[in-house]
Design a protein around this motif. Structure first.
Motif, PDB file in Angstrom:
ATOM      1  N   GLY A  90       0.780  -1.319  -0.063  1.00 48.23           N
ATOM      2  CA  GLY A  90       0.011   0.129  -0.025  1.00 48.23           C
ATOM      3  C   GLY A  90       1.070   1.242   0.022  1.00 48.23           C
ATOM      4  N   THR A  91       0.173   2.277   0.277  1.00 47.19           N
ATOM      5  CA  THR A  91       0.907   3.604   0.319  1.00 47.19           C
ATOM      6  C   THR A  91       0.628   4.385   1.680  1.00 47.19           C
ATOM      7  N   ALA A  92       1.857   4.859   2.009  1.00 47.46           N
ATOM      8  CA  ALA A  92       1.892   5.649   3.220  1.00 47.46           C
ATOM      9  C   ALA A  92       2.764   6.779   2.842  1.00 47.46           C
ATOM     10  N   PHE A  93       2.414   8.019   3.869  1.00 48.02           N
ATOM     11  CA  PHE A  93       3.271   9.054   3.549  1.00 48.02           C
ATOM     12  C   PHE A  93       4.552   8.967   4.389  1.00 48.02           C
ATOM     13  N   GLN A  94       4.613   8.694   5.611  1.00 47.08           N
ATOM     14  CA  GLN A  94       5.595   8.555   6.527  1.00 47.08           C
ATOM     15  C   GLN A  94       5.661   7.045   7.068  1.00 47.08           C
ATOM     16  N   VAL A  95       6.885   6.553   6.841  1.00 47.29           N
ATOM     17  CA  VAL A  95       6.833   5.147   7.351  1.00 47.29           C
ATOM     18  C   VAL A  95       8.010   5.192   8.255  1.00 47.29           C
ATOM     19  N   ASN A  96       8.143   4.940   9.534  1.00 44.87           N
ATOM     20  CA  ASN A  96       9.329   4.744  10.387  1.00 44.87           C
ATOM     21  C   ASN A  96       9.345   3.249  11.128  1.00 44.87           C
ATOM     22  N   GLU A  97      10.309   2.527  11.226  1.00 43.36           N
ATOM     23  CA  GLU A  97      10.630   1.232  11.901  1.00 43.36           C
ATOM     24  C   GLU A  97      11.194   1.398  13.163  1.00 43.36           C
ATOM     25  N   ASN A  98      10.701   0.419  14.000  1.00 42.91           N
ATOM     26  CA  ASN A  98      11.566   0.085  15.276  1.00 42.91           C
ATOM     27  C   ASN A  98      11.940  -1.504  15.433  1.00 42.91           C
ATOM     28  N   ILE A  99      13.262  -1.859  15.738  1.00 49.05           N
ATOM     29  CA  ILE A  99      13.327  -2.993  16.091  1.00 49.05           C
ATOM     30  C   ILE A  99      14.347  -3.116  17.133  1.00 49.05           C
ATOM     31  N   SER A 100      13.884  -4.218  18.111  1.00 48.88           N
ATOM     32  CA  SER A 100      14.326  -4.513  19.255  1.00 48.88           C
ATOM     33  C   SER A 100      15.083  -5.706  19.208  1.00 48.88           C
ATOM     34  N   VAL A 125      13.193 -15.046  15.779  1.00 50.12           N
ATOM     35  CA  VAL A 125      14.172 -15.593  16.529  1.00 50.12           C
ATOM     36  C   VAL A 125      15.180 -15.940  15.218  1.00 50.12           C
ATOM     37  N   ASN A 126      16.593 -15.542  15.666  1.00 56.28           N
ATOM     38  CA  ASN A 126      17.423 -15.996  14.860  1.00 56.28           C
ATOM     39  C   ASN A 126      18.742 -16.056  15.980  1.00 56.28           C
ATOM     40  N   LYS A 127      19.954 -16.825  15.314  1.00 58.04           N
ATOM     41  CA  LYS A 127      20.927 -16.973  16.285  1.00 58.04           C
ATOM     42  C   LYS A 127      21.710 -15.718  16.580  1.00 58.04           C
ATOM     43  N   THR A 128      21.886 -14.828  15.782  1.00 55.08           N
ATOM     44  CA  THR A 128      22.629 -13.564  15.975  1.00 55.08           C
ATOM     45  C   THR A 128      21.889 -12.827  16.992  1.00 55.08           C
ATOM     46  N   VAL A 129      20.675 -12.406  17.011  1.00 56.13           N
ATOM     47  CA  VAL A 129      20.118 -11.615  18.126  1.00 56.13           C
ATOM     48  C   VAL A 129      19.158 -12.426  18.925  1.00 56.13           C
ATOM     49  N   GLU A 130      18.824 -13.464  18.728  1.00 54.92           N
ATOM     50  CA  GLU A 130      17.980 -14.068  19.664  1.00 54.92           C
ATOM     51  C   GLU A 130      16.385 -13.792  19.175  1.00 54.92           C
ATOM     52  N   ASN A 131      15.684 -13.419  20.289  1.00 55.96           N
ATOM     53  CA  ASN A 131      14.437 -12.828  19.953  1.00 55.96           C
ATOM     54  C   ASN A 131      14.442 -11.424  19.629  1.00 55.96           C
ATOM     55  N   PHE A 132      13.723 -11.071  18.374  1.00 54.82           N
ATOM     56  CA  PHE A 132      13.608  -9.785  17.957  1.00 54.82           C
ATOM     57  C   PHE A 132      12.094  -9.364  17.586  1.00 54.82           C
ATOM     58  N   CYS A 133      11.986  -8.080  17.710  1.00 58.95           N
ATOM     59  CA  CYS A 133      10.602  -7.376  17.293  1.00 58.95           C
ATOM     60  C   CYS A 133      10.679  -6.486  16.287  1.00 58.95           C
ATOM     61  N   ILE A 134      10.124  -6.321  15.191  1.00 55.86           N
ATOM     62  CA  ILE A 134      10.069  -5.090  14.306  1.00 55.86           C
ATOM     63  C   ILE A 134       8.564  -4.616  14.399  1.00 55.86           C
ATOM     64  N   ILE A 135       8.510  -3.454  14.548  1.00 59.19           N
ATOM     65  CA  ILE A 135       7.275  -2.562  14.550  1.00 59.19           C
ATOM     66  C   ILE A 135       7.524  -1.563  13.360  1.00 59.19           C
ATOM     67  N   VAL A 136       6.528  -1.500  12.294  1.00 59.57           N
ATOM     68  CA  VAL A 136       6.448  -0.568  11.341  1.00 59.57           C
ATOM     69  C   VAL A 136       5.311   0.466  11.467  1.00 59.57           C
ATOM     70  N   LEU A 137       5.752   1.480  11.576  1.00 57.75           N
ATOM     71  CA  LEU A 137       4.686   2.804  11.977  1.00 57.75           C
ATOM     72  C   LEU A 137       4.390   3.819  10.829  1.00 57.75           C
ATOM     73  N   ALA A 138       3.362   3.925  10.641  1.00 56.81           N
ATOM     74  CA  ALA A 138       2.940   4.948   9.334  1.00 56.81           C
ATOM     75  C   ALA A 138       1.775   6.113   9.871  1.00 56.81           C
ATOM     76  N   ASP A 139       1.891   7.320   9.285  1.00 58.76           N
ATOM     77  CA  ASP A 139       0.906   8.296   9.595  1.00 58.76           C
ATOM     78  C   ASP A 139      -0.494   7.745   9.102  1.00 58.76           C
TER      79      ASP A 139
END
Length: 259
Positions: free
Chosen positions: A181-191, A233-247
């Motif tokens: 789809g289309t978004a004007f602003q897209v940011n991404e958080n990863i832990s 989950v992967n071997k490098t960073v174990e458990n991770f979370c990705i959050i994509v944010l948009a306006d």
């Protein structure tokens, strides 16, 4: 003398017939007058009802309820934790204050484990002050298209034991979102190294080692309204979370718009 009564009777009969015809025409005329009035009344009311229906139908032609994201148990918990924080930031600051009490130099204890930090208590104290000054914020809404973009990257990181925002196909967050789809602003958080919903949210809010605190700003944003969440989950960073944010977001499938 006997003919007079007969003539008189004929005259009376003629007068009676004329009077009866006149009365009949009058009644007929009255009927013709009332019938058109009834016909006008019905069509006049029908267009009014018709217009009100079409207005209600066309007022939001392509805007419908946002397609909910297909979140797993943990992903749904993360969304709930974020919205808990956004609903009452000052109250959430108490959770961070309890975390601060476990500080010893650059180490903190959380959920029975000890964590080493880059900056120690500085970003934690900074966060507490920020949350206490932040008013209640609208809840984030998870959308299917944004979650698919997050899951694409999560699968990439898991499969290739990677970290970071750039995919193995060199895609960045906004490019992955553009697939759906289309978004004007897209940011991404990863832990990283975050097994629980609270750990994900606290890690992003504290934003240790990130001087611009972009992860924190994203979660406290008044401009960003919609999210997609994926965990892996992967071997490098174990458990991770990705959050994509948009306006805003306009889904390619069905043209569903979210503003």
């Amino acid at each position: 003398m006997k003919r007079l009564p007969l003539i008189f009777m004929l005259l009376v009969l003629c007068i009676t017939q004329v009077f009866t015809q006149t009365k009949t025409k009058t009644v007929a005329n009255k009927t013709k007058v009332t019938t058109p009035k009834e016909a006008i009344t019905k069509p006049t009311s029908t267009p009014v009802n018709s217009n009100s229906v079409s207005t209600a139908t066309t007022a939001k032609p392509n805007i419908s309820a946002a397609v909910p994201a297909d979140l797993t148990g943990l992903e749904a918990e993360i969304l709930a934790e974020i919205n808990k924080m956004r609903k009452n930031p000052a109250e959430y600051a108490k959770i961070i204050e309890d975390y601060l009490k476990t500080n010893s130099g650059k180490s903190f204890k959380f959920e029975g484990m000890e964590y080493e930090t880059n900056e120690g208590k500085t970003p934690v104290e900074e966060l507490i002050a920020t949350l206490k000054q932040t008013p209640s914020l609208p809840e984030f809404k998870a959308l299917d298209g944004l979650t698919k973009a997050a899951k694409d990257h999560a699968q990439d990181l898991a499969k290739n034991n990677l970290s970071g925002h750039r995919g193995t196909d060199q895609s960045l967050p906004d490019e992955r979102v553009a697939r759906y789809g289309t978004a004007f602003q897209v940011n991404e958080n990863i832990s990283y190294y975050t097994k629980t919903a609270r750990r994900v949210v606290m890690t992003m809010l504290i934003d240790d080692g990130n001087s611009n605190r972009n992860h924190r700003k994203n979660l406290l944003s008044t401009n960003l309204k919609f999210v997609g969440i994926a965990t892996g989950v992967n071997k490098t960073v174990e458990n991770f979370c990705i959050i994509v944010l948009a306006d805003t977001f306009v889904d390619k499938k069905g043209g569903i718009r979210s503003f």
